[in-house]
Design a protein around this motif. Structure first.
Motif, short mmCIF file in Angstrom:
data_model
loop_
_atom_site.label_atom_id
_atom_site.label_comp_id
_atom_site.label_asym_id
_atom_site.label_seq_id
_atom_site.Cartn_x
_atom_site.Cartn_y
_atom_site.Cartn_z
N ILE A 58 40.58 80.30 34.01
CA ILE A 58 39.54 80.93 33.18
C ILE A 58 38.18 80.34 33.55
O ILE A 58 37.20 81.07 33.74
CB ILE A 58 39.84 80.70 31.69
CG1 ILE A 58 41.07 81.51 31.26
CG2 ILE A 58 38.63 81.09 30.83
CD1 ILE A 58 41.58 81.15 29.88
N GLY A 87 34.21 81.49 25.81
CA GLY A 87 34.76 81.40 24.46
C GLY A 87 36.23 81.08 24.42
O GLY A 87 36.79 80.81 23.35
N GLN A 88 36.90 81.10 25.58
CA GLN A 88 38.33 80.87 25.64
C GLN A 88 38.70 79.45 26.08
O GLN A 88 39.88 79.10 26.12
CB GLN A 88 38.98 81.86 26.61
CG GLN A 88 38.77 83.32 26.21
CD GLN A 88 39.30 84.29 27.26
OE1 GLN A 88 40.23 83.98 28.01
NE2 GLN A 88 38.69 85.46 27.34
N VAL A 89 37.69 78.63 26.42
CA VAL A 89 37.97 77.26 26.87
C VAL A 89 37.01 76.30 26.19
O VAL A 89 35.95 76.70 25.70
CB VAL A 89 37.83 77.12 28.40
CG1 VAL A 89 38.88 77.96 29.13
CG2 VAL A 89 36.43 77.50 28.86
N SER A 90 37.36 75.05 26.18
CA SER A 90 36.45 74.02 25.67
C SER A 90 35.50 73.60 26.79
O SER A 90 35.81 73.74 27.97
CB SER A 90 37.24 72.81 25.17
OG SER A 90 38.03 72.27 26.22
N ALA A 146 43.33 77.48 31.29
CA ALA A 146 41.97 76.93 31.26
C ALA A 146 41.34 76.79 32.65
O ALA A 146 40.20 77.21 32.85
CB ALA A 146 41.96 75.60 30.52
N THR A 150 32.35 85.76 27.52
CA THR A 150 33.70 86.04 27.02
C THR A 150 34.68 84.96 27.47
O THR A 150 35.48 84.46 26.67
CB THR A 150 34.17 87.41 27.52
OG1 THR A 150 33.29 88.42 27.01
CG2 THR A 150 35.59 87.70 27.06
N LEU A 151 34.60 84.59 28.73
CA LEU A 151 35.51 83.57 29.26
C LEU A 151 35.19 82.20 28.69
O LEU A 151 36.10 81.40 28.42
CB LEU A 151 35.44 83.57 30.78
CG LEU A 151 36.00 84.83 31.45
CD1 LEU A 151 35.55 84.93 32.90
CD2 LEU A 151 37.53 84.84 31.37
N THR A 210 44.49 83.01 33.38
CA THR A 210 45.65 82.86 32.52
C THR A 210 45.75 81.48 31.86
O THR A 210 46.54 81.29 30.94
CB THR A 210 46.94 83.12 33.32
OG1 THR A 210 46.97 82.23 34.45
CG2 THR A 210 46.99 84.56 33.82
#
Length: 395
Positions: free
Chosen positions: A237, A272-275, A234, A269-270, A232
């Motif tokens: 994730i 791509g959701q964090v730096s 960074a 996929t994950l 939910t």
């Protein structure tokens, strides 16, 4: 402590001082290393020797591994091995620490944060120098702490144990490594941090790699994924993504292509959701995923190896990634190149890995195996390759 008297040490110090960004003057280097200006001048001119402690302080100030300044190739290797008993002694008293001083909690936070940075930068000599005393102090602090501080101290213990484990595992002290992993598993529940528990499951995979029980390791990681916190934010994730990333590699070692592809896709996929960053001690993000793509391809072998070469043809690890992870990319790439007949390219990749993280590269078993194979093939300059093979103790 031994003093390095070869003038080459001074020349290397002057070189690295001149190529840092921003460039350092002798005075700035002296200030950063807490060494007298006159001492720096004499060392660079080759007029005086330099002790290990001073050399490491200068290397810290330059932001490089001390091995790059030394002339004796075996010094760092020997020093780390000689220090491993001190790590064993420090963890033997984890539940009955001796009385002694304890720094304020903020100072302990800083000390553990430094140890984490040394680990991801593959600064193993610095870890073995400072970690035994730090581990003893942390256990002393944990057992004496008021209830409101115990959870944080347990988390700091996990971070310190993990840095110590990096040295034990990389330098072949597998029993010590397994013991440190068990201590992480003891301390993590006390920290009451699910992301920390996930990171310990990530590290535990080392024991399965060492025992070559890859299917069991995959099963352990999938169980850890079942209990990992929901992705939910960074940190959560990244925690889940790192577990998938690790699962993809060990599935590759188990030659389970389906599981490797599944976990790699989930990790992508994950990511791509964090730096890209170091989360709870583990680097994770889009760049780390590319490196693990190469690792999975090499682990699967056969027809999959070409994927490693495809990734490397399009992308190289950026310098902001941890040194240990960047060097791992080139070590894995070298193996893929060797398997596909690109022996000269493989040797170039090994040299790049050495430049990035010399201690990590030297202790990696694949480096020794591949350097020995390259010597048999005689596909590189014999003198250069011989020096490299001697450096990493290839047989």
């Amino acid at each position: 402590m031994p003093a390095h008297t070869d003038g080459g040490v001074g020349r290397r110090i002057a070189y690295y001082r001149s190529v840092t960004r921003p460039k350092l003057t002798q005075q700035q280097l002296a200030d950063a290393a807490c060494v007298a200006l006159g001492t720096i001048r004499k060392i660079e001119r080759g007029e005086r020797g330099v002790t290990d402690a001073t050399l490491e302080a200068i290397a810290d100030a330059l932001g490089i591994d001390p091995g790059r300044l030394r002339t004796d190739r075996g010094a760092a290797h020997t020093r780390v091995h000689d220090a491993l008993p001190a790590l064993s002694a420090a963890i033997a008293t984890y539940d009955v620490p001796e009385d002694g001083p304890v720094r304020p909690l903020q100072d302990l936070r800083t000390a553990v944060a430094d140890a984490v940075q040394w680990r991801v930068a593959a600064r193993y000599t610095r870890i073995v120098r400072d970690l035994p005393d730090l581990l003893t102090e942390l256990t002393r602090a944990y057992h004496a702490a008021p209830d409101e501080d115990r959870a944080e101290l347990a988390g700091l213990l996990v971070g310190a144990y993990r840095s110590a484990d990096a040295v034990a595992y990389k330098f072949g002290a597998r029993d010590l490594s397994a013991r440190l992993v068990e201590l992480m598993r003891w301390a993590a529940p006390e920290a009451a941090d699910p992301t920390l528990t996930a990171s310990v499951a990530y590290v535990r995979t080392e024991t399965f790699f060492a025992a070559r029980t890859h299917t069991a390791g995959l099963r352990a990681l999938e169980r850890a994924l079942d209990t990992a916190p929901a992705p939910t934010a960074a940190p959560t994730i990244a925690a889940r993504g790192a577990l998938h990333m690790r699962a993809a590699v060990i599935a590759g070692r188990a030659h389970d292509t389906s599981a490797a592809d599944h976990h790699l896709a989930e990790a992508h996929t994950l990511a791509g959701q964090v730096s890209e960053d170091v989360y709870c001690g583990t680097a994770f993000g889009p760049d780390s995923m590319r490196i693990h793509e190469v690792s999975v391809a090499v682990s699967l072998g056969d027809d999959h190896v070409g994927r490693a070469l495809d990734v490397a043809s399009e992308w190289k690890p950026p310098k902001n990634l941890p040194a240990e992870r960047r060097s791992a990319f080139y070590i894995e790439l070298a193996r893929a190149q060797l398997w596909t007949g690109l022996a000269d390219d493989a040797f170039e990749s090994l040299k790049v890995a050495r430049h990035i993280a010399p201690q990590h590269t030297r202790e990696h078993p694949w480096v020794r195996e591949d350097a020995a194979t390259l010597r048999r093939l005689k596909r590189a300059d014999s003198e250069t390759l011989t020096h490299f093979a001697e450096w990493c103790a290839a047989t």
